[in-house]
Write a protein that holds these residues in place. Sequence first.
Motif, PDB file in Angstrom:
ATOM      1  N   GLY A   1     -26.688 -65.679 -41.244  1.00 52.95           N
ATOM      2  CA  GLY A   1     -26.899 -66.813 -42.072  1.00 52.95           C
ATOM      3  C   GLY A   1     -26.084 -67.789 -41.743  1.00 52.95           C
ATOM      4  O   GLY A   1     -24.685 -68.024 -41.914  1.00 52.95           O
ATOM      5  N   TRP A   2     -26.071 -69.110 -43.254  1.00 56.18           N
ATOM      6  CA  TRP A   2     -25.345 -69.713 -43.635  1.00 56.18           C
ATOM      7  C   TRP A   2     -24.465 -68.877 -44.571  1.00 56.18           C
ATOM      8  O   TRP A   2     -23.687 -69.635 -44.893  1.00 56.18           O
ATOM      9  CB  TRP A   2     -26.096 -70.254 -44.598  1.00 56.18           C
ATOM     10  N   VAL A   3     -24.932 -67.699 -45.419  1.00 55.08           N
ATOM     11  CA  VAL A   3     -23.995 -67.405 -46.163  1.00 55.08           C
ATOM     12  C   VAL A   3     -22.401 -66.743 -45.128  1.00 55.08           C
ATOM     13  O   VAL A   3     -21.550 -66.629 -45.426  1.00 55.08           O
ATOM     14  CB  VAL A   3     -24.231 -65.404 -46.860  1.00 55.08           C
ATOM     15  N   ASP A   4     -23.441 -65.992 -43.938  1.00 58.72           N
ATOM     16  CA  ASP A   4     -21.617 -65.552 -43.309  1.00 58.72           C
ATOM     17  C   ASP A   4     -20.899 -67.174 -42.953  1.00 58.72           C
ATOM     18  O   ASP A   4     -20.197 -66.417 -42.954  1.00 58.72           O
ATOM     19  CB  ASP A   4     -22.579 -64.899 -42.078  1.00 58.72           C
ATOM     20  N   GLU A   5     -21.859 -67.676 -42.386  1.00 58.54           N
ATOM     21  CA  GLU A   5     -21.321 -68.923 -41.766  1.00 58.54           C
ATOM     22  C   GLU A   5     -19.775 -69.174 -43.282  1.00 58.54           C
ATOM     23  O   GLU A   5     -19.198 -69.423 -42.477  1.00 58.54           O
ATOM     24  CB  GLU A   5     -22.164 -70.393 -41.700  1.00 58.54           C
ATOM     25  N   ALA A   6     -20.235 -69.680 -44.052  1.00 55.61           N
ATOM     26  CA  ALA A   6     -19.813 -70.522 -45.106  1.00 55.61           C
ATOM     27  C   ALA A   6     -18.105 -69.261 -45.838  1.00 55.61           C
ATOM     28  O   ALA A   6     -18.090 -69.603 -45.534  1.00 55.61           O
ATOM     29  CB  ALA A   6     -20.592 -70.630 -46.559  1.00 55.61           C
TER      30      ALA A   6
ATOM     31  N   ALA B   1     -20.827 -61.050 -45.784  1.00 59.76           N
ATOM     32  CA  ALA B   1     -20.925 -61.867 -44.124  1.00 59.76           C
ATOM     33  C   ALA B   1     -21.642 -61.390 -43.625  1.00 59.76           C
ATOM     34  O   ALA B   1     -22.110 -61.969 -42.770  1.00 59.76           O
ATOM     35  CB  ALA B   1     -19.497 -62.340 -44.450  1.00 59.76           C
TER      36      ALA B   1
ATOM     37  N   ARG C   1     -16.141 -69.138 -42.724  1.00 54.56           N
ATOM     38  CA  ARG C   1     -15.190 -70.468 -42.009  1.00 54.56           C
ATOM     39  C   ARG C   1     -13.598 -70.343 -43.634  1.00 54.56           C
ATOM     40  O   ARG C   1     -12.957 -71.014 -42.793  1.00 54.56           O
ATOM     41  CB  ARG C   1     -16.117 -71.974 -42.572  1.00 54.56           C
TER      42      ARG C   1
END
Length: 304
Positions: free
Chosen positions: A127-132, A122, A135
């Motif tokens: 990006g979106w990997v970190d965000e997912a 992460a 969460r």
Amino acid sequence: MGQEPVDASRESTTVPAREEASRRSRWRDAIPSDRLTQFGVAVVLALLMLAVFGPFVSPYDPVEQDLQHQLEAPSVEHPLGTDQLGRDVLTRLLHGARLSLGVAAAVTAVRLVVGTAVGLVAGYAGGWVDEALMRLVDTLLAFPGIILALVIAGVLGPSLVNVMLALAVVGWASYARLVRSSVLSLREREFVTAARLLGRSRMHVVTRHLIPNVVAPVVVLATLDIGGVILGTAGLSFLGLGAQPPTPEWGTMLASGRNYLREAWWLVNAPGVLIMLTVFGFNLLGDSLRDALSPTQSAQLEQL
């Protein structure tokens, strides 16, 4: 006159060398010096020695019943008395120490590996990997850990393995958040930038520059976490979801001894005091490592 070019390769080797020297110095300073910390270290070492060698020294079987010696008070023959089935309490505590410490080590290791891997991915990928991933971490951290573990263990059924799985599932998120925050700071450091300029692969940057610098905070968290895992295992076993009789586990011993609290106080007090000392010892050891390896963070915590 032109400015002398910067030798990136020299910079990339000099800075990591300084970082390595700094890490070694912090680990040397982690040797406990105050008496309270030394007491915690002594407790942990004593428990480890008892867990490893204690069962070989005791002359009794931890599960064999002796109904002629039920609920005997502490004596020379039975230093911590016997339980309602005539089993030696000290012997069962020694075998329970091996079981409880082994479970705590296994669960903490799973939490550490999974959480560190998620935090590294992460923090470095972003990006979106970190965000997912974050969460998912936030979702796990939103629930009280022991309640979520209770639900998972209840669904899976009474078993020590299921309790270990439940505690591992609910505990890795804190490691992921800690490692991610460290990686977010480290990836902007000069030695990481120099490695990138030299064309190093992502795997090289992660294994050579990021992982060595997150070891210290992760070890501190793991040391503090062992006490919580021991409490969680004992608590779930006390409720009947963990180890099942006649397994000599501390929480199970507490559960079976609560019905004899008036006439046989040692059945509850002996495992209760041992659980308290174990958690206290690991917490003192973790505090010592935190103060030695993260002095800046410790100072900030003291000001809060």
